[in-house]
Write a protein that holds these residues in place. Structure first.
Motif, mmCIF file in Angstrom:
data_model
loop_
_atom_site.group_PDB
_atom_site.id
_atom_site.type_symbol
_atom_site.label_atom_id
_atom_site.label_comp_id
_atom_site.label_asym_id
_atom_site.label_seq_id
_atom_site.Cartn_x
_atom_site.Cartn_y
_atom_site.Cartn_z
ATOM 1 N N GLY A 1 124.303 -20.401 35.208
ATOM 2 C CA GLY A 1 123.162 -20.991 35.918
ATOM 3 C C GLY A 1 123.130 -22.501 35.789
ATOM 4 N N ALA A 2 123.593 -23.023 34.665
ATOM 5 C CA ALA A 2 123.567 -24.474 34.453
ATOM 6 C C ALA A 2 124.445 -25.194 35.479
ATOM 7 C CB ALA A 2 124.033 -24.810 33.041
ATOM 8 N N LEU B 1 124.458 -24.737 38.504
ATOM 9 C CA LEU B 1 123.670 -25.015 39.711
ATOM 10 C C LEU B 1 123.118 -26.438 39.698
ATOM 11 C CD1 LEU B 1 121.760 -21.622 40.152
ATOM 12 C CD2 LEU B 1 123.772 -22.420 41.394
ATOM 13 N N ILE B 2 122.928 -27.015 38.506
ATOM 14 C CA ILE B 2 122.377 -28.383 38.437
ATOM 15 C C ILE B 2 123.386 -29.394 39.025
ATOM 16 C CG2 ILE B 2 121.556 -30.193 36.862
ATOM 17 C CD1 ILE B 2 120.434 -27.813 35.136
ATOM 18 N N PHE C 1 123.848 -28.634 42.910
ATOM 19 C CA PHE C 1 122.820 -29.115 43.839
ATOM 20 C C PHE C 1 122.769 -30.646 43.855
ATOM 21 C CE2 PHE C 1 120.920 -24.767 43.286
ATOM 22 C CZ PHE C 1 121.280 -24.349 44.563
ATOM 23 N N LEU D 1 125.168 -10.100 36.347
ATOM 24 C CA LEU D 1 124.358 -11.226 36.806
ATOM 25 C C LEU D 1 124.027 -12.171 35.644
ATOM 26 C CD1 LEU D 1 122.017 -9.418 39.364
ATOM 27 C CD2 LEU D 1 124.016 -10.840 39.794
ATOM 28 N N ASP D 2 123.910 -11.601 34.470
ATOM 29 C CA ASP D 2 123.719 -12.424 33.270
ATOM 30 C C ASP D 2 124.903 -13.383 33.089
ATOM 31 O OD1 ASP D 2 121.476 -12.407 31.770
ATOM 32 O OD2 ASP D 2 122.360 -11.340 30.065
ATOM 33 N N PHE E 1 124.509 -16.109 35.871
ATOM 34 C CA PHE E 1 123.361 -17.023 35.910
ATOM 35 C C PHE E 1 122.850 -17.497 34.554
ATOM 36 C CE2 PHE E 1 122.879 -14.998 40.157
ATOM 37 C CZ PHE E 1 122.911 -16.158 40.915
ATOM 38 N N LYS E 2 123.218 -16.838 33.453
ATOM 39 C CA LYS E 2 122.716 -17.292 32.151
ATOM 40 C C LYS E 2 123.264 -18.701 31.888
ATOM 41 C CE LYS E 2 121.836 -15.682 27.527
ATOM 42 N NZ LYS E 2 122.134 -14.714 26.489
ATOM 43 N N PRO E 3 122.385 -19.684 31.716
ATOM 44 C CA PRO E 3 122.891 -21.062 31.627
ATOM 45 C C PRO E 3 123.526 -21.414 30.287
ATOM 46 C CG PRO E 3 120.508 -21.035 31.410
ATOM 47 C CD PRO E 3 120.915 -19.616 31.655
ATOM 48 N N PHE F 1 124.143 -24.807 28.839
ATOM 49 C CA PHE F 1 123.902 -26.225 29.125
ATOM 50 C C PHE F 1 124.945 -27.151 28.500
ATOM 51 C CE2 PHE F 1 119.670 -24.393 29.866
ATOM 52 C CZ PHE F 1 119.475 -24.846 31.164
ATOM 53 N N VAL G 1 125.280 -18.309 47.053
ATOM 54 C CA VAL G 1 124.502 -17.730 45.944
ATOM 55 C C VAL G 1 124.377 -16.212 46.142
ATOM 56 C CG1 VAL G 1 122.259 -17.723 44.774
ATOM 57 C CG2 VAL G 1 123.242 -19.888 45.532
#
Lengths: 33, 498
Positions: free
Chosen positions: B39-40, B42-43, B46, B203-204, B207-209, B211, B267
């Motif tokens: 998920g991280a 995605l920063i 984007f 999915l974990d 998407f689990k970030p 960082f 996504v």
């Protein structure tokens, strides 16, 4: 599924599909699609 | 000669989104996110979308719209000495088209196999052996593979029918059919995926970030690279498509909608694929599938997952490979349109004549990728054309339009006709951010290439199918840029809202 994964999944979906929906809404309001 | 236009704004957006959504959205983005912080990722993704993807898309939309021409014509109108850049991008598109079509051919064949799960138990062995008849190396062609030749010709025929019908009656109509079907199919596969046991764990993983990864510069380079490739930038496609827009077109909002829908599709693909990956791990006791990206994800891992499904195996197989087929076809048609419009304008030839000639020539060239060495040649050509051709032509484009020419002219073209103002930050991203990022990627690619040759290929194969192709299209682009226009009056018209 962990809560952080759920949050980021929703973040990804909202930013893309949500963002596109807002832009399409603006487009439809101001002009024809 | 009157220029054809799109029938509606929705038609243009669907065609542009259809071009941007391709095989990479399905088999590249999910793995990239998984491998770069979940998920991280995605920063930076984007961030790259806002600071590079949308700005370059808008740059290409406004160039094509202002100049009312394909890439060579648009660059030639800026100055005859810049025309070569347009031709370079056209030739890049040509090379991509001749191998991309073969992958669509594979997807069509696998749609057929799905009815009987014809790939059997050992899906990798089936793909490389029974299906591709992969030879020992890139110079051992091993003959044409009948089924792949047939499905490749079918893909060319579909493209021919669409392009022959023109912009409004062909590309626009096809996009209005392909895109909704693609989204519905993806949603069906996604619903099946997320309702499988183990989907949550998959999915974990996606998407689990993590960082810690976003402090790694390589992750940011990957994010910018993914955004750059996913939006069909520097392929000359968006310049060409926007040239068919009517006078008063909201270019800013069109760029936002196109980019956001494309990324939204990525996504959703990630959710569909990684829920299936989670299911596979659930079935195998936690073992991660070996291939999670590229052709092997699509043609070996997914068939293996389909074999393990408790129900609806054939249906999910057909839908998955149809989604690859539709995603591929809409991009393929746009790539072909780039070449067709450019040749038609340069030689002042009727569009339909060019469609016939181009399909025959490019179709013939693409047959080399249907041989037993097709996968090797495709892999090398793709690596060079994308890593050097697209990236370097992108660098040249942003430097030319941002620094050599007056970028504010383009802003004053699109702002008066768009619904919202974009401000000076756009010029900043084109002049500073994108040259730095793309230039950095190009340098990184060169360093990588010379420190460790790509794949397990021989130097001879890399020179023949990689360096030679990449250099030949640049040189040919320069040569074509020096040749004359059959109808030189074409170089005189452009739109101005200043």
């Amino acid at each position: 599924m962990s809560s952080s994964a759920i949050i980021f999944m929703i973040f990804g979906l909202l930013l893309t599909w949500g963002g596109a929906a807002v832009c399409i809404f603006i487009a439809m309001k101001k002009r024809d699609m | 000669m009157k220029r054809e236009t799109w029938g509606s704004r929705a038609g243009f957006i669907l065609a542009a989104v259809g071009s941007a959504i391709g095989l990479g959205n399905i088999w590249r983005f999910p793995y990239m996110a998984f491998d770069n912080g979940g998920g991280a990722f995605l920063i930076p993704y984007f961030f790259a979308l806002i600071t590079a993807g949308i700005p370059i898309l808008l740059l290409e939309f406004s160039l094509g719209h202002k100049m009312k021409g394909s890439a060579p014509l648009s660059f030639a109108k800026l100055g005859r000495k810049y025309e070569w850049l347009g031709w370079w991008q056209v030739l890049i598109s040509f090379v991509i088209a001749v191998y991309y079509v073969v992958i669509i051919g594979w997807a069509i064949a696998y749609t057929g196999y799905s009815f009987t799960l014809g790939w059997g138990e050992d899906t990798i062995a089936f793909f490389v052996g029974d299906f591709l008849h992969l030879t020992e190396g890139p110079f051992q062609l091993g003959g044409f593979q009948g089924l792949i030749v047939a499905t490749t010709i079918l893909a060319w025929l579909i493209s021919f029918v669409v392009l022959y019908a023109g912009i409004k009656s062909g590309i626009e109509k096809a996009s209005k059919i392909f895109m909704p079907i693609l989204i519905v199919i993806l949603l069906v596969v996604l619903v099946r995926g997320v309702t499988l046991p183990g989907a949550g764990a998959g999915l974990d993983m996606l998407f689990k970030p993590d960082f810690s990864k976003i402090f790694n510069a390589g992750v940011w380079v990957d994010a910018y690279g993914q955004i750059f490739f996913t939006l069909s930038i520097a392929f000359a496609i968006m310049v060409t498509y926007s040239s068919y827009l009517p006078e008063k077109s909201d270019l800013v909002n069109n760029a936002f909608i196109t980019a956001l829908l494309n990324c939204g599709f990525s996504v959703l693909s990630g959710i569909a694929l990684f829920s299936i990956v989670g299911f596979m791990m659930h079935e195998s006791g936690g073992e991660l599938p070996a291939k999670l990206s590229g052709v092997f994800l699509a043609f070996a891992t997914i068939p293996e997952a389909i074999n393990q499904l408790p129900a609806l195996q054939q249906l999910i197989g057909v839908l998955f490979f149809l989604s690859l087929t539709f995603a591929g076809l809409s991009s393929f048609i746009s790539i072909n349109e780039v070449v067709i419009s450019s040749v038609s304008e340069k030689m002042a030839l009727p569009r339909r004549k060019v469609v016939v000639g181009y399909t025959l020539v490019a179709g013939g060239v693409s047959l080399i990728f249907t041989t037993g060495a097709g996968l090797y040649i495709l892999d090398i050509a793709d690596h060079w054309v994308m890593g050097f051709g697209v990236v370097l032509s992108g660098v040249a484009e942003v430097i030319l339009l941002g620094w050599v020419l007056k970028i504010s002219d383009l802003r004053s073209h699109f702002e008066p006709i768009s619904d919202f103002k974009i401000g000076k930050w756009w010029e900043f991203t084109i002049k500073i951010v994108t040259p730095l990022i793309l230039g950095g990627s190009a340098v990184k690619n060169f360093v990588q290439e010379f420190s460790k040759p790509y794949g397990d290929y021989s130097i001879g194969a890399l020179v023949a199918y990689g360096w030679t192709v990449a250099l030949a299209i640049l040189i040919l682009g320069i040569v074509l840029g020096k040749t004359g226009w059959k109808d030189s009056s074409m170089l005189e018209t452009s739109r101005s809202h200043n």
